[in-house]
Design a protein around this motif. Structure first.
Motif, PDB file in Angstrom:
ATOM      1  N   LEU A  91       0.815  -1.215   0.000  1.00  0.00           N
ATOM      2  CA  LEU A  91       0.000   0.000   0.000  1.00  0.00           C
ATOM      3  C   LEU A  91       0.852   1.270   0.000  1.00  0.00           C
ATOM      4  N   LEU A  92       0.667   2.088  -1.008  1.00  0.00           N
ATOM      5  CA  LEU A  92       1.345   3.376  -1.085  1.00  0.00           C
ATOM      6  C   LEU A  92       0.602   4.368  -0.199  1.00  0.00           C
ATOM      7  N   ARG A  93       1.276   4.880   0.817  1.00  0.00           N
ATOM      8  CA  ARG A  93       0.652   5.799   1.772  1.00  0.00           C
ATOM      9  C   ARG A  93       0.784   7.254   1.306  1.00  0.00           C
ATOM     10  N   ARG A  94      -0.014   8.090   1.928  1.00  0.00           N
ATOM     11  CA  ARG A  94      -0.031   9.499   1.535  1.00  0.00           C
ATOM     12  C   ARG A  94       1.338  10.147   1.687  1.00  0.00           C
TER      13      ARG A  94
ATOM     14  N   ALA B 236       9.333   5.204  -6.430  1.00  0.00           N
ATOM     15  CA  ALA B 236       9.588   6.091  -5.295  1.00  0.00           C
ATOM     16  C   ALA B 236      10.128   7.450  -5.752  1.00  0.00           C
ATOM     17  N   ASP B 237       9.463   8.498  -5.305  1.00  0.00           N
ATOM     18  CA  ASP B 237       9.882   9.884  -5.587  1.00  0.00           C
ATOM     19  C   ASP B 237       9.974  10.169  -7.086  1.00  0.00           C
ATOM     20  N   PHE B 238       9.152   9.495  -7.865  1.00  0.00           N
ATOM     21  CA  PHE B 238       9.105   9.727  -9.312  1.00  0.00           C
ATOM     22  C   PHE B 238       7.757  10.369  -9.612  1.00  0.00           C
ATOM     23  N   SER B 239       7.763  11.635  -9.959  1.00  0.00           N
ATOM     24  CA  SER B 239       6.533  12.413 -10.042  1.00  0.00           C
ATOM     25  C   SER B 239       5.844  12.301 -11.395  1.00  0.00           C
ATOM     26  N   PRO B 240       4.537  12.576 -11.437  1.00  0.00           N
ATOM     27  CA  PRO B 240       3.814  12.610 -12.709  1.00  0.00           C
ATOM     28  C   PRO B 240       4.402  13.637 -13.678  1.00  0.00           C
ATOM     29  N   GLU B 241       4.917  14.734 -13.135  1.00  0.00           N
ATOM     30  CA  GLU B 241       5.511  15.763 -13.989  1.00  0.00           C
ATOM     31  C   GLU B 241       6.757  15.233 -14.700  1.00  0.00           C
ATOM     32  N   GLU B 242       7.576  14.476 -13.977  1.00  0.00           N
ATOM     33  CA  GLU B 242       8.760  13.879 -14.588  1.00  0.00           C
ATOM     34  C   GLU B 242       8.355  12.855 -15.646  1.00  0.00           C
ATOM     35  N   LEU B 243       7.304  12.102 -15.332  1.00  0.00           N
ATOM     36  CA  LEU B 243       6.821  11.089 -16.272  1.00  0.00           C
ATOM     37  C   LEU B 243       6.335  11.737 -17.564  1.00  0.00           C
ATOM     38  N   LYS B 244       5.525  12.780 -17.433  1.00  0.00           N
ATOM     39  CA  LYS B 244       4.966  13.448 -18.610  1.00  0.00           C
ATOM     40  C   LYS B 244       6.043  14.144 -19.438  1.00  0.00           C
ATOM     41  N   ALA B 245       7.131  14.542 -18.774  1.00  0.00           N
ATOM     42  CA  ALA B 245       8.223  15.216 -19.473  1.00  0.00           C
ATOM     43  C   ALA B 245       9.226  14.222 -20.063  1.00  0.00           C
ATOM     44  N   ASP B 246       8.913  12.927 -19.960  1.00  0.00           N
ATOM     45  CA  ASP B 246       9.795  11.876 -20.469  1.00  0.00           C
ATOM     46  C   ASP B 246      11.167  11.911 -19.821  1.00  0.00           C
ATOM     47  N   LEU B 247      11.203  12.270 -18.549  1.00  0.00           N
ATOM     48  CA  LEU B 247      12.455  12.246 -17.805  1.00  0.00           C
ATOM     49  C   LEU B 247      12.628  10.865 -17.183  1.00  0.00           C
ATOM     50  N   PRO B 248      13.776  10.241 -17.326  1.00  0.00           N
ATOM     51  CA  PRO B 248      13.969   8.893 -16.784  1.00  0.00           C
ATOM     52  C   PRO B 248      14.094   8.913 -15.265  1.00  0.00           C
ATOM     53  N   SER B 249      13.853   7.784 -14.660  1.00  0.00           N
ATOM     54  CA  SER B 249      14.036   7.641 -13.222  1.00  0.00           C
ATOM     55  C   SER B 249      15.519   7.654 -12.893  1.00  0.00           C
TER      56      SER B 249
END
Length: 221
Positions: A56-59, A111-124
């Motif tokens: 479970l991913l917590r807040r 972990a600590d990988f944001s939707p903004e980074e995902l949408k910007a095609d930034l790698p983990s």
């Protein structure tokens, strides 16, 4: 020609997501580790059920400035950081991996990988350039899964998507279907030989670099 690396410096993280100690999934994990060990490379096993991993991913784990992982995730991230090959082993239940495996993706790989980074095609930062190997099993046959669209959905969600989203170097997926209780030992051994071959190929890629396609068996998907 690429200079071979010292195999003792190469690490594989095997993440296992099946509750049955006598399961074929556990046999896959043992076989993969044994074969990699014969090549003098290092493996580490993370048995999610054995350690009662909380999916479970917590807040407080959402990616925000000042993000700090919980202790169990911090230890998992250390394992991921040390490994070059991430190996996921899981059964397909109702068309998807078990919740505990999806939770591992949510809490550890994401972990600590944001939707903004995902949408910007930034790698983990934690996963970029690492390689992914997947071994999956199903009681149903592969044609049955394909007819119902489950196989394509899984491939897109766990193979293509994760590889591109996290910036992984590649993904090699081997699937074993019709895995049910009471399997013929010869059938099991044939499948485990595929695991051994895959382990050798993936270990070879890590030691020598990318090989010409003709020298590598094509992914089984």
């Amino acid at each position: 020609m690429t200079t071979p690396r010292d195999p003792a410096t190469i690490r594989h993280l095997v993440v296992l997501g099946h509750p049955g100690l006598d399961s074929f999934n556990h046999a896959i994990a043992r076989t993969y580790r044994e074969e990699v060990g014969k090549l003098h490379q290092v493996t580490e096993l993370d048995d999610l059920y054995a350690r009662n991993f909380d999916p479970l991913l917590r807040r407080d784990e959402l990616p925000v400035p000042g993000f700090k992982p919980r202790p169990d995730v911090a230890s998992s991230l250390a394992q991921v950081d040390a490994a070059e090959m991430l190996v996921l082993i899981y059964p397909i239940w109702f068309g998807m991996p078990p919740a505990i495996v999806k939770g591992y993706v949510d809490r550890v790989l994401g972990a600590d990988f944001s939707p903004e980074e995902l949408k910007a095609d930034l790698p983990s930062a934690a996963l970029q350039g690492k390689r992914l190997t997947i071994f999956s099993t199903s009681a149903a046959s592969r044609p049955w899964l394909e007819e119902r669209g489950q196989w394509l959905a899984l491939k897109q969600a766990f193979d293509t998507y994760l590889t591109r989203a996290f910036g992984l170097a590649d993904c090699h997926h081997v699937h074993f279907d019709s895995i049910v209780p009471g399997l013929d030992p010869r059938f099991v051994e044939e499948h485990l030989e595929v695991v051994r071959q895959t382990a050798r190929e993936r270990a070879t890629v890590l030691r020598y670099g990318d090989l010409p396609p003709r020298l590598l068996r094509q992914p089984d998907f």
